[in-house]
Design an enzyme around this catalytic site. Structure first.
Site, short mmCIF file in Angstrom:
data_model
loop_
_atom_site.label_atom_id
_atom_site.label_comp_id
_atom_site.label_asym_id
_atom_site.label_seq_id
_atom_site.Cartn_x
_atom_site.Cartn_y
_atom_site.Cartn_z
N HIS A 153 28.06 15.19 -33.72
CA HIS A 153 26.85 14.13 -33.74
C HIS A 153 26.22 14.31 -34.80
CE1 HIS A 153 27.78 13.64 -29.33
NE2 HIS A 153 28.31 14.99 -29.64
N LYS A 169 20.54 35.25 -39.98
CA LYS A 169 20.97 36.60 -40.61
C LYS A 169 21.46 36.12 -41.97
CE LYS A 169 19.49 38.88 -38.66
NZ LYS A 169 18.72 39.26 -37.40
N GLU A 199 22.13 33.16 -34.40
CA GLU A 199 21.61 34.35 -35.16
C GLU A 199 22.52 34.54 -36.12
OE1 GLU A 199 19.58 36.61 -34.98
OE2 GLU A 199 20.34 38.21 -35.36
N CYS A 248 1.25 42.87 -43.89
CA CYS A 248 0.34 43.70 -44.80
C CYS A 248 0.25 45.22 -43.90
CB CYS A 248 -1.03 43.20 -44.93
SG CYS A 248 -1.08 41.65 -45.68
N GLU A 251 18.56 34.48 -44.15
CA GLU A 251 17.20 35.46 -44.54
C GLU A 251 17.65 36.51 -45.58
OE1 GLU A 251 16.91 38.16 -40.55
OE2 GLU A 251 15.04 37.65 -41.49
N ASN A 277 -5.60 43.56 -43.06
CA ASN A 277 -4.12 42.85 -42.69
C ASN A 277 -4.66 41.51 -41.90
OD1 ASN A 277 -1.98 42.50 -41.16
ND2 ASN A 277 -2.02 43.86 -39.93
N GLY A 278 -3.88 40.49 -41.95
CA GLY A 278 -4.49 39.25 -40.83
C GLY A 278 -5.09 38.21 -41.90
N TRP A 335 1.51 41.29 -47.82
CA TRP A 335 2.49 40.06 -47.57
C TRP A 335 1.25 39.07 -47.76
CZ3 TRP A 335 2.82 35.79 -44.53
CH2 TRP A 335 3.83 35.13 -44.48
N ARG A 353 6.05 45.72 -43.95
CA ARG A 353 5.10 44.74 -43.48
C ARG A 353 4.82 43.78 -44.76
NH1 ARG A 353 1.20 45.52 -39.62
NH2 ARG A 353 1.97 47.01 -37.99
N LYS A 367 8.59 42.60 -42.06
CA LYS A 367 9.24 42.71 -40.74
C LYS A 367 8.31 42.53 -39.48
CE LYS A 367 12.41 45.22 -38.21
NZ LYS A 367 13.48 44.59 -38.07
O1 M6R Z 1 9.07 41.81 -33.82
P1 M6R Z 1 9.66 40.72 -33.54
O2 M6R Z 1 11.11 40.82 -32.67
O3 M6R Z 1 8.78 39.85 -32.42
O4 M6R Z 1 9.96 39.63 -34.54
C1 M6R Z 1 10.69 38.40 -34.50
C2 M6R Z 1 11.01 37.82 -35.60
O5 M6R Z 1 9.99 37.79 -36.60
C3 M6R Z 1 12.28 38.41 -36.14
O6 M6R Z 1 13.20 38.72 -35.20
C4 M6R Z 1 12.77 37.83 -37.37
O7 M6R Z 1 13.54 36.42 -37.27
C5 M6R Z 1 13.83 38.82 -38.30
N1 M6R Z 1 13.60 38.78 -39.47
C6 M6R Z 1 15.17 38.32 -37.96
O8 M6R Z 1 15.87 39.25 -38.26
#
Ligand code: M6R
Length: 608
Positions: free
Chosen positions: A503, A484, A480, A2, A487, A99-100, A75, A27, A603
């Protein structure tokens, strides 16, 4: 999560607030809204579900006049993304953006309901407005009502109040979520971060934990958690706003992938001597010869950067490293023994779980250091030492350039640790650094594979499931790659250590499940190729990402092979992150998903 904005301006504030919310949309983008106090000193609001553009459209047809206002991009935590759940929340003469999470909202709500107050939303935020209204009903001034309200809230939050009849008053508070005050000429601004306020002012005061503030156009009064007047430094925070634009790219993610050679070169300039032949790391870094172990904690992509770094610290420096996801670490009560360096990695520097893990280690570990992108963030400010990764503003929700910059800084730290611990001679260090200096050029060559990867990705877009395999330091890159892809393309993807395949996950293999294998021609290549052959023997469709020699030796029979430039195996994870990112990006584009703002994500994850 947010984004919140507040403005006491000279002109109509709605357009200004909408623009600032645009810079905070990373956000959250479930709904957006603004409230203003107009010339007749009346409080009014407009709210719309979905992205900010829907609110802008609404304001075209139904403008909201006023020179004082607050705004929010949401959010969703409590309650679905509907208009009634959208902020600002209003109760009688009070509007609030938040926010929160208010953890005691159920108790507060029950208490207020028992006193006859009505609730119209499913949110925790509405409770704040209703509570403040109750105090106003008792005859308290807006300032006293806000103070009493804030004192009764538990949880992590940043919030901003606006009051009916008050066109020169904002009251804001910070507890657990960041909040910045911007100082203009006879104007004042509030924002979740300095980026939101960048074009409005570069004079910024960050509220400390527990602070709250009373703002008018000509005064800023900050109180600490005990209600005492507090002096907080005003800083000049210059943000290059061109870095918040797409610069001709279709998406921020594409721009941020393309920027990697440049931002990594900039980071190297900062951490290497001017001739590039020796390390120039901050003097406050520990002497790793005196360190017994390291703990590395992060979330998401930053966690995978830590997992990669574990290989480097252990193999190069002989330093034991424990890596954990912050949400688990913070509640596990892990022993933090003397001789421990605790490292927290975060792009935003505001991730709630990582911040909580940092606080857990403060006072227990010998050194608490962070590797962050946002230099003014809470994690940076609460660390004994913060190493900036210098990636520049990252807007795309999928982290790309921040990941490779985190890896670059961690790789340099591992070299320093190896050197401190006498595991790397000066000559060996110089050889490694020569390879590091060549990295930006290598990344450019990797980017040249973009068209080829886009072609392959059009086929990947048809898949329902995708597996990623890697071994050694390429295993975190497989993780990773899978993160990626899922998401932003919403394709189910999993990353595995290639040795783990038999396994269990090998049961998934058939001709419809593409398997992406990251395998540079390193010491573990033959092992990874054996695992790849096991996939191909079961009609699995393999996309092999390797170097020229790897392609020559193992490319036969694969579905596709993408060739990366030859690189020192130590740096391969950084280079191979790029095809992982490009595969996800082009697959998402082929599927037509919202690349920069994928569903359900934000983000900056400031709630746990
Ligand atoms: O701001 P941060 O690096 O602490 O964020 C951590 C994760 O929320 C962030 O890396 C998230 O997994 C990304 N969307 C991945 O692309």
């Amino acid at each position: 999560m947010c984004g919140i904005v507040g403005v006491l301006g000279h002109h109509e504030v709605s357009p200004m607030i909408v623009e600032a919310l645009g810079r905070l949309e990373y956000r959250g983008y479930d709904s957006a809204g603004i409230a203003t106090v107009n010339a007749a000193r009346q409080l009014d609001r407009r709210r719309a579900v979905g992205k900010l553009v829907n609110l802008s459209d609404l304001l075209v047809h139904d403008p909201l006049p006023g020179k004082a206002g607050i705004g929010h991009t949401r959010w969703a935590t409590h309650g679905a993304p509907t208009v009634s759940n959208a902020h600002p929340h209003k109760s009688g003469p009070v509007a609030v953006v938040h926010n929160g999470i208010i953890e005691n909202f159920r108790e507060l709500r029950a208490d207020l309901a028992a006193k006859g107050k009505e609730f119209f939303t499913e949110t925790d935020t509405e409770t704040i407005a209703v509570l403040a209204e109750t105090f106003l009903d008792q005859g308290l001034s807006p300032r006293d009502a806000a103070e009493q309200t804030i004192a009764r809230l538990h949880g992590a939050f940043a919030l901003c109040f606006l009051f009916d009849g008050q066109d020169d008053l904002l009251i804001c508070a910070r507890k657990g979520s960041p909040l910045a005050i911007g100082h203009g000429e006879g104007e004042v601004f509030v924002g979740s971060d300095a980026i939101a306020l960048a074009p409005l002012t570069d004079r910024i005061t960050y509220l400390n934990e527990g602070d709250w503030a009373v703002l008018t156009r000509n005064s800023v009064e900050i109180m600490d958690s005990q209600g005492r007047r507090a002096n907080r430094e005003m800083r000049i925070v210059q943000i290059d706003t061109s870095r918040i634009e797409k610069g001709g790219h279709r998406h921020f993610m594409a721009k941020e992938i393309a920027e990697q050679p440049t931002v990594i070169a900039e980071a190297l300039q900062n951490y290497l001597s001017s001739d590039g032949k020796s390390l120039n790391m901050p003097a406050a870094l520990p002497d790793f010869a005196k360190v017994d172990r390291m703990v590395m904690v992060a979330c998401g992509t930053a966690f995978y950067a830590c997992l990669t770094a574990k290989y480097w610290f252990e193999q190069l420096a002989g330093l034991p490293v424990e890596v954990d996801v912050a949400s688990e670490y913070r509640y596990r009560e892990p022993p933090v023994t003397k001789g421990t360096v605790a490292v927290f990695v975060s792009q935003s520097g505001e991730t709630a779980d990582t911040l909580a893990a940092l606080r857990y280690c403060t006072g227990k570990a010998d050194t608490v250091l962070s590797v962050v992108n946002v230099a003014e963030s809470s994690i940076a400010r609460e660390s004994a030492l913060a190493l900036p990764i210098l990636a520049g503003v990252e807007i795309g929700v999928a982290s790309t350039k921040a990941f490779t910059c985190q890896l670059t800084v961690l790789a340099l730290m591992a070299l320093k640790a190896a050197s401190d611990r006498g595991r790397l001679s000066d000559g060996e260090l110089a050889t490694r650094l020569a390879a590091v200096r060549a990295l930006p050029g290598m990344l450019n060559q990797a980017l040249d594979r973009g068209t080829e990867i886009a072609d392959i990705s059009r086929r990947l877009a048809e898949a329902r499931d995708v597996l990623f395999l890697g071994r050694g330091p390429l295993y975190p890159i497989a993780l990773e790659g899978a993160l990626k892809l899922k998401e932003i393309s919403y394709i189910h993807a999993e990353g595995y250590a290639s040795g783990e395949l038999k396994h269990g996950p090998i049961a998934l293999i058939d001709r419809d499940v593409p398997v992406i294998v990251f395998a540079p021609r390193d010491a573990l290549f033959d092992k990874t190729v054996s695992n790849m052959q096991e996939v191909m023997a079961r009609q699995g469709k393999v996309l092999l990402v390797t170097d020229a020699l790897g392609a020559e030796q193992a490319g036969e029979g694969t579905w596709k092979t993408v060739t990366m430039p030859d690189i020192d195996p130590f740096l391969a994870p950084i280079l191979y992150a790029l095809p992982a990112q490009m595969i996800a990006y082009h697959t998402a584009v082929a599927k037509g998903t919202d690349v920069d703002q994928p569903r359900n994500l934000a983000k900056s994850v400031t709630v746990e």
